[in-house]
Every structure is written in structure tokens, then in C-alpha cells.
Design an enzyme around this catalytic site. Structure first.
Site, PDB file in Angstrom:
ATOM      1  N   THR A 123       0.813  -1.161  -0.067  1.00 32.68           N
ATOM      2  CA  THR A 123      -0.037  -0.004   0.135  1.00 32.68           C
ATOM      3  C   THR A 123       0.759   1.365  -0.034  1.00 32.68           C
ATOM      4  OG1 THR A 123      -0.017  -0.433   2.320  1.00 32.68           O
ATOM      5  CG2 THR A 123      -2.234  -1.111   1.126  1.00 32.68           C
ATOM      6  N   GLU A 124       2.104   1.142  -0.013  1.00 33.76           N
ATOM      7  CA  GLU A 124       2.902   2.485  -0.039  1.00 33.76           C
ATOM      8  C   GLU A 124       2.727   3.472  -0.746  1.00 33.76           C
ATOM      9  OE1 GLU A 124       5.588  -1.122   1.671  1.00 33.76           O
ATOM     10  OE2 GLU A 124       3.990  -0.587  -0.049  1.00 33.76           O
ATOM     11  N   VAL A 125       2.164   3.113  -2.103  1.00 30.37           N
ATOM     12  CA  VAL A 125       2.120   4.283  -3.209  1.00 30.37           C
ATOM     13  C   VAL A 125       0.701   5.280  -2.809  1.00 30.37           C
ATOM     14  CG1 VAL A 125       3.410   3.003  -5.164  1.00 30.37           C
ATOM     15  CG2 VAL A 125       0.926   2.628  -4.720  1.00 30.37           C
ATOM     16  N   ILE A 127       0.227   6.129   0.197  1.00 26.56           N
ATOM     17  CA  ILE A 127       0.527   6.997   1.079  1.00 26.56           C
ATOM     18  C   ILE A 127       1.926   7.826   1.018  1.00 26.56           C
ATOM     19  CG2 ILE A 127      -0.731   5.658   2.757  1.00 26.56           C
ATOM     20  CD1 ILE A 127       1.714   4.749   3.875  1.00 26.56           C
TER      21      ILE A 127
END
Length: 256
Positions: A123-125, A127
Site C-alpha cells: 500500500t505504500e504508493v 501514502i
């Protein structure tokens, strides 16, 4: 952090329900200490990494990251490297969700069994970050086309898909039943031979760490200090969409 030993298997339990087993400085430190003790304990043949609650690990602790007191890229790198390089196998039992840095832990483990209750997402992209440090453990294992899709979109996927792309070993309706022959095999193995076999199977991961760990930690540090990360982390903690998100997307509807 809890640990119980049974017939040569050290069961280490991620037990931080207030933040969904996020990798806080404290939890990461406790996990490092437990792994170190297990590695040095002659009675331990392997480590079984599991969790309480509905989340295996939600990634780094974003509240700490926002405050500037969180786990550094170097500390996360060292934790993942420790799992890969320790001479005893680490088996993950996953019956809940794994996100972001939690997937790095799974990539570092030698064997991972997950139930249909588990879900996964890089899910990094969403945030303002990228799956940089965890790539040291994940990219040597995962299908490159799948990595492109899930790194770039942050989509959730299930245990069957995680097994298909190589992130986990096996998706099983009954995780404990599926683990029985795995743990029996580890208990039956000669300790020295087991360490040698693990060294062979982690060759690609150890080489990837050697070639890319410093570069990826630096990338993570730059992104983490950027404006997108500040906005993304703030929006997640405040349960709102980040300023760059299309109107149809809401972090309230997507678990991290």
C-alpha cells in the site's frame, strides 16, 4: 511479544493489537531480540512466527513515522536481513491481513502458510511512499509481472494469489493442519544440515541484500522525508483521502 517453545519450535507471536501489529520501534526491537535468542538456543530447531488478532502485520507504525520517532529504513533492513540470514528456518503462520512492511517480513521468512482470512497489499504508493526496503526480501521471490501490478496499484489480493506469485508458500483452509508436516520435517532434520540447506535456499535473497540494501534504504529515507509522504501518512491517520487521490478512491474503504 510472546514466545512459547514446543519440541524444538519457538513460536514467536506478534501481539500489539492497539496498532494492528505495526512495526513500531518497540515491536521490531522485541522481535529482533526473540529471533536472536532463538538463533543461539541449541534446543530450537526453527521459529514459527505468528500473530494475535485479525492482522499479521500492518507495516511500519505510521503514528511513530509521523512523529519522527519511527523505525528507520536501516533498522527495517537489518530486521529483514536477520530473518533471511539466521541459520534456523523461520516459518510464518498467517491468518490475518498483511500490509506494506509486513509483506517484507513474509518475503524474508523461509516458509509461509496463510488462510483464506488473510489478505495482502503493497500500500505504500497510496501514502506517498514506495516498497523500497521490503524489496530486499520480496523481489527475489515474487513474479516480476505481479510485483509491477501490486507495487504500482496497491491492490489487495488473497492468499491464493499470494501463493501463485511466490509471496507465500501455501494457501490452506486449515493452516495448522497444513503446518503439521512442515514442522515435523523441521524437527526431523539435522541442525547443521538444516542450516546448510537454508543457506542454499537464501542465496538469491542474500545476494540481493548485498547489491541493493543500501540503495533501497536511502530511497526509503528520501521518500519518507518528502511532502507526499507527509500528506499520505497524515491523510491515512486522519481517515481522509490524500490530496492527489481521485474522487472515487478513499482510504476509508481500503484497509492498509
Amino acid at each position: 511479544m510472546k514466545r512459547t517453545d514446543e519440541d524444538g519450535i519457538a513460536a514467536v507471536v506478534l501481539d500489539s493489537p492497539h496498532n494492528r501489529n505495526a512495526l513500531s520501534v518497540r515491536l521490531a526491537g522485541e522481535l529482533t531480540a526473540q529471533l536472536s535468542r532463538a538463533a543461539e538456543d541449541p534446543a530450537v530447531r526453527a521459529v514459527l512466527l505468528t500473530h494475535t488478532g485479525e492482522t499479521f502485520c500492518s507495516g511500519i507504525d505510521l503514528a511513530e513515522a509521523r512523529a519522527g520517532t519511527g523505525l528507520t529504513a536501516e533498522q527495517l533492513t537489518n530486521l529483514l536481513r536477520m530473518v533471511v540470514e539466521m541459520p534456523k528456518p523461520v516459518v510464518a503462520r498467517v491468518t490475518g491481513h498483511a500490509r506494506a512492511g509486513g509483506l517484507g517480513l513474509l518475503g524474508a521468512c523461509d516458509i509461509v502458510v496463510a488462510s483464506p482470512a488473510a489478505s495482502f497489499a503493497f500500500t505504500e504508493v497510496r501514502i506517498g511512499l514506495a516498497p523500497a526496503v521490503l524489496s530486499t526480501a520480496v523481489l527475489p521471490r515474487v513474479d516480476s509481472r505481479a510485483a509491477s501490478r501490486y507495487y504500482l496499484t496497491g491492490e489487495r489480493f488473497d492468499a491464493a494469489e499470494a501463493a501463485r506469485i511466490g509471496l507465500i508458500t501455501l494457501a490452506a483452509d486449515d493452516v495448522d493442519e497444513a503446518l503439521e508436516p512442515v514442522l515435523a520435517g523441521l524437527r526431523a532434520a539435522a541442525p547443521g544440515a538444516l542450516a546448510a540447506a537454508k543457506h542454499l535456499t537464501t542465496t538469491a535473497a542474500r545476494q540481493f541484500f548485498g547489491a541493493h540494501a543500501s540503495e533501497l534504504a536511502a530511497l526509503a529515507g528520501r521518500l519518507g522525508a518528502g511532502a507526499e509522504a507527509r500528506e499520505g501518512i497524515a491523510s491515512f491517520l486522519e481517515r481522509r483521502s490524500p490530496v492527489w487521490a481521485a474522487t472515487r478512491f478513499s482510504l476509508r474503504k481500503e484497509s492498509r
